[in-house]
Enzyme design. Structure first.
Site, short mmCIF file in Angstrom:
data_model
loop_
_atom_site.label_atom_id
_atom_site.label_comp_id
_atom_site.label_asym_id
_atom_site.label_seq_id
_atom_site.Cartn_x
_atom_site.Cartn_y
_atom_site.Cartn_z
N LYS A 180 0.85 -1.20 0.00
CA LYS A 180 0.00 0.00 0.00
C LYS A 180 0.87 1.24 0.00
O LYS A 180 1.93 1.27 0.64
CB LYS A 180 -0.91 0.01 1.24
CG LYS A 180 -1.90 1.18 1.24
CD LYS A 180 -2.93 1.03 2.36
CE LYS A 180 -2.40 1.40 3.70
NZ LYS A 180 -3.44 1.35 4.76
N LYS A 182 0.73 5.84 -0.18
CA LYS A 182 -0.07 7.04 0.05
C LYS A 182 -0.25 7.82 -1.24
O LYS A 182 0.65 7.90 -2.08
CB LYS A 182 0.63 7.93 1.09
CG LYS A 182 0.87 7.25 2.42
CD LYS A 182 -0.42 6.82 3.08
CE LYS A 182 -0.17 6.21 4.45
NZ LYS A 182 -1.41 5.77 5.12
N ASP A 212 -3.98 4.90 -0.47
CA ASP A 212 -4.59 5.44 0.74
C ASP A 212 -4.54 6.96 0.71
O ASP A 212 -3.46 7.55 0.61
CB ASP A 212 -3.83 4.91 1.96
CG ASP A 212 -4.44 5.33 3.29
OD1 ASP A 212 -5.49 5.99 3.29
OD2 ASP A 212 -3.86 4.98 4.33
N GLU A 238 -8.53 3.74 -0.56
CA GLU A 238 -8.77 3.79 0.88
C GLU A 238 -9.03 5.19 1.43
O GLU A 238 -8.38 6.15 1.03
CB GLU A 238 -7.57 3.18 1.61
CG GLU A 238 -7.69 3.21 3.12
CD GLU A 238 -6.50 2.55 3.80
OE1 GLU A 238 -6.23 2.89 4.97
OE2 GLU A 238 -5.85 1.68 3.18
N GLU A 264 -10.85 3.25 9.52
CA GLU A 264 -9.82 3.29 10.55
C GLU A 264 -9.98 4.47 11.50
O GLU A 264 -9.47 4.43 12.63
CB GLU A 264 -8.43 3.34 9.92
CG GLU A 264 -8.07 4.67 9.28
CD GLU A 264 -6.65 4.69 8.73
OE1 GLU A 264 -5.82 5.42 9.30
OE2 GLU A 264 -6.37 3.99 7.75
N HIS A 321 -6.87 -1.62 10.64
CA HIS A 321 -5.73 -0.71 10.61
C HIS A 321 -4.84 -1.01 11.81
O HIS A 321 -5.28 -1.56 12.81
CB HIS A 321 -6.26 0.73 10.68
CG HIS A 321 -5.22 1.76 11.01
ND1 HIS A 321 -4.96 2.16 12.30
CD2 HIS A 321 -4.40 2.48 10.22
CE1 HIS A 321 -4.02 3.10 12.28
NE2 HIS A 321 -3.66 3.30 11.04
#
Length: 390
Positions: A180, A182, A212, A238, A264, A321
């Site tokens: 994953k 950002k 994310d 996400e 999360e 998370h």
């Protein structure tokens, strides 16, 4: 069984990394040690807890409200009918005289103690937490390993595309199959270059990459990014907008066919229920990421699981998370869909046992047989925890 003392402290988990909303230069977390009168090998049995990354320490709430209530309680009120420690009864005591709503950092404080209570209860039973939980709340046959993905790909000063690719290669070398990164902390064009650079490392397979946003986008930006990334067939998209903007999430779900993950930063049963009612999530593909350590602990998380079942959701659609051992045990015991992992980040609290190995063929990690959560298997963190009370 009686609690004889409780100790509380703070540990830094800071880093130069940042996501689309915050940097982690001042990040810290609360730690707690709960000492019992049960003696093993000449020492009292001690339960430990801490809060997940992304939220700061909650020491003031712990010291002024949560821990005094626990210590002032009649010892028998913390026990079940068989005389064993009951974290659910302790949870009710910790939240006495607290109004509903406004969960905020209160949920973090309670979650720290909840973790320590479950660690203590399973240690007294001389069982690893996942087996104790499965016997008590599951079907008695926990998973013996859990799917994990490597969360990273943060923004950092001077970090190039090659640096990003090298980071991802490091995750693959450790055995992770899904990673994953950002997005949302740069413009769309730059983020697309970053995404494509990572997919190149993944042999062109976008289904092995999750992205994310950390809640950064408004609706227009969320839809713009959704259109741009949908052709990649990503693992998931996400926390696209503000965690409480259920309408934004619902509109994105109507327009983005891929998997969405969120939750999360929802810290209560009520918030999670509203996400299911109004967030437009699809139980055949989307993922719930509520973090037990941040959302009043496992007692509340069990209630969230009950709610999800009532709404037709499988526990396999939940991937918490946090990237730590507590949620790993919960994932195995309750047969969740997996668990996050942060290789090398948020130390000393983050990650699994020092000898944990990710199975390369399936991106799975096994559980420790150490009683409780198994903090004793994380040497550096265990030293920090021991210093609280010795």
């Amino acid at each position: 069984m009686k609690i004889t003392a409780v100790y509380e402290g703070t540990v830094p988990i800071s880093s130069s990394i940042r996501n689309a909303w915050i940097d982690f230069s001042a990040m810290d977390c609360s730690i707690v040690a709960i000492v019992s009168d049960v003696i093993r090998d000449g020492r009292p049995v001690v339960g430990y807890g801490f809060n997940s990354n992304g939220r700061y320490s909650a020491g003031e709430i712990l010291r002024r409200r949560i821990l005094p209530r626990l210590m002032d309680a009649e010892p028998r009120s913390l026990l079940d009918e068989q005389g064993g420690l009951d974290p659910a009864r302790a949870w009710e005591i910790m939240l006495r005289n607290e109004k509903p709503g406004g969960h905020g950092e209160r949920s973090v404080a309670v979650g720290v103690v909840d973790m320590a209570l479950f660690d203590l209860a399973s240690k007294i039973a001389d069982k690893p937490l996942y087996r104790w939980l499965s016997d008590r709340y599951g079907d008695g046959e926990p998973d013996d390993s859990v799917f994990v993905y490597a969360a990273g790909g943060y923004y950092a000063p001077g970090k190039s595309l090659r640096d990003l690719q090298d980071e991802i290669r490091g995750f693959l070398d450790l055995g992770y199959d899904v990673v994953k990164m950002k997005i949302g902390g740069a413009d769309l064009a730059e983020d697309l270059r970053r995404i494509e650079a990572v997919i190149d490392v993944l042999d062109g397979d976008g289904s092995r990459l999750a992205v994310d946003v950390n809640g950064r986008f408004d609706l227009a930006t969320a839809l713009e990014y959704g259109r741009a990334i949908e052709p990649y067939g990503l693992f998931w998209y996400e926390e696209i907008g503000d965690p409480l903007d259920y309408r934004l999430n619902a509109v994105v779900a109507e327009n983005y066919s891929g998997r969405i993950a969120t939750g999360e930063n929802l810290f209560s049963l009520q918030d999670a229920r509203n996400l299911i009612r109004y967030g437009g999530l699809r139980p055949d593909r989307d993922v719930i990421q509520v973090d037990p350590a941040l959302s009043y602990g496992l007692v509340e998380y069990l209630r969230i699981q009950d709610m999800l079942r009532q709404h037709g959701w499988s526990s396999r659609r939940c991937i918490p998370h946090g990237g730590h051992q507590f949620s790993l045990h919960i994932a195995a015991a309750l047969k969740l869909g997996g668990n996050e992992s942060y290789p090398g980040e948020f130390q000393p609290t983050g990650g699994f046992a020092d000898d944990a190995v990710v199975e390369k063929s399936q991106s799975q990690v096994g559980l420790t047989d150490i009683p409780g959560v198994g903090f004793e298997g994380k040497a550096a963190f265990y030293r920090v925890l021991r210093e609280l009370h010795t």
